[in-house]
Motif scaffolding. Structure first.
Motif, PDB file in Angstrom:
ATOM      1  N   LYS A  95       8.781  75.609  80.201  1.00 35.92           N
ATOM      2  CA  LYS A  95      10.033  75.144  79.603  1.00 35.92           C
ATOM      3  C   LYS A  95       9.763  74.608  78.204  1.00 35.92           C
ATOM      4  O   LYS A  95       8.649  74.216  77.891  1.00 35.92           O
ATOM      5  N   ILE A  96      10.831  74.570  77.398  1.00 38.62           N
ATOM      6  CA  ILE A  96      10.745  73.985  76.065  1.00 38.62           C
ATOM      7  C   ILE A  96      11.826  72.930  75.945  1.00 38.62           C
ATOM      8  O   ILE A  96      12.977  73.172  76.292  1.00 38.62           O
ATOM      9  N   ARG A  97      11.442  71.760  75.479  1.00 45.01           N
ATOM     10  CA  ARG A  97      12.383  70.674  75.210  1.00 45.01           C
ATOM     11  C   ARG A  97      12.320  70.377  73.722  1.00 45.01           C
ATOM     12  O   ARG A  97      11.245  70.380  73.126  1.00 45.01           O
ATOM     13  N   THR A  98      13.466  70.107  73.128  1.00 45.45           N
ATOM     14  CA  THR A  98      13.495  69.797  71.711  1.00 45.45           C
ATOM     15  C   THR A  98      13.813  68.325  71.466  1.00 45.45           C
ATOM     16  O   THR A  98      14.533  67.717  72.233  1.00 45.45           O
ATOM     17  N   ILE A  99      13.253  67.809  70.397  1.00 41.87           N
ATOM     18  CA  ILE A  99      13.510  66.457  69.933  1.00 41.87           C
ATOM     19  C   ILE A  99      13.968  66.580  68.487  1.00 41.87           C
ATOM     20  O   ILE A  99      13.244  67.130  67.652  1.00 41.87           O
TER      21      ILE A  99
END
Length: 102
Positions: A95-99
């Motif tokens: 998964k990829i999470r963005t900030i």
């Protein structure tokens, strides 16, 4: 005379090789993996690991410059994960999470 980027990449790899060599490879090759469009507006920060139904899940945290880029990355997440898998030779990221950078 060597390009400065070669020395920077060596330093990055030395910093991360013991802690997280996968992250080092991703940081060094980020532009090749996601392309110029996203590499100028994003930066991989860390990989966190969690378990879901007894399966290990690796989440790549990516800092983005603005909310629009965050939405684009979310939309392109599966493609980026597939490109990471092809580049690394195995599915290193699930998964990829963005900030969003403020």
């Amino acid at each position: 005379m060597k390009p400065i980027i070669e020395n920077v990449n060596k330093i990055i790899y030395k910093i991360y090789k013991n802690k997280n060599p996968v992250l080092a490879e991703i940081i060094i090759n980020w532009q090749k993996i996601v392309g110029a469009k996203y590499s100028h507006n994003t930066l991989p920060l860390k990989i966190s690991t969690t378990k879901d139904k007894k399966q290990k899940i690796n989440i790549l945290m990516v800092e983005v410059n603005n909310a629009a880029t965050s939405v684009e990355i979310a939309f392109q997440q599966e493609i980026i994960i597939e490109r990471l898998a092809v580049y690394m030779g195995y599915k290193a990221i699930n998964k990829i999470r963005t900030i969003v950078k403020i």
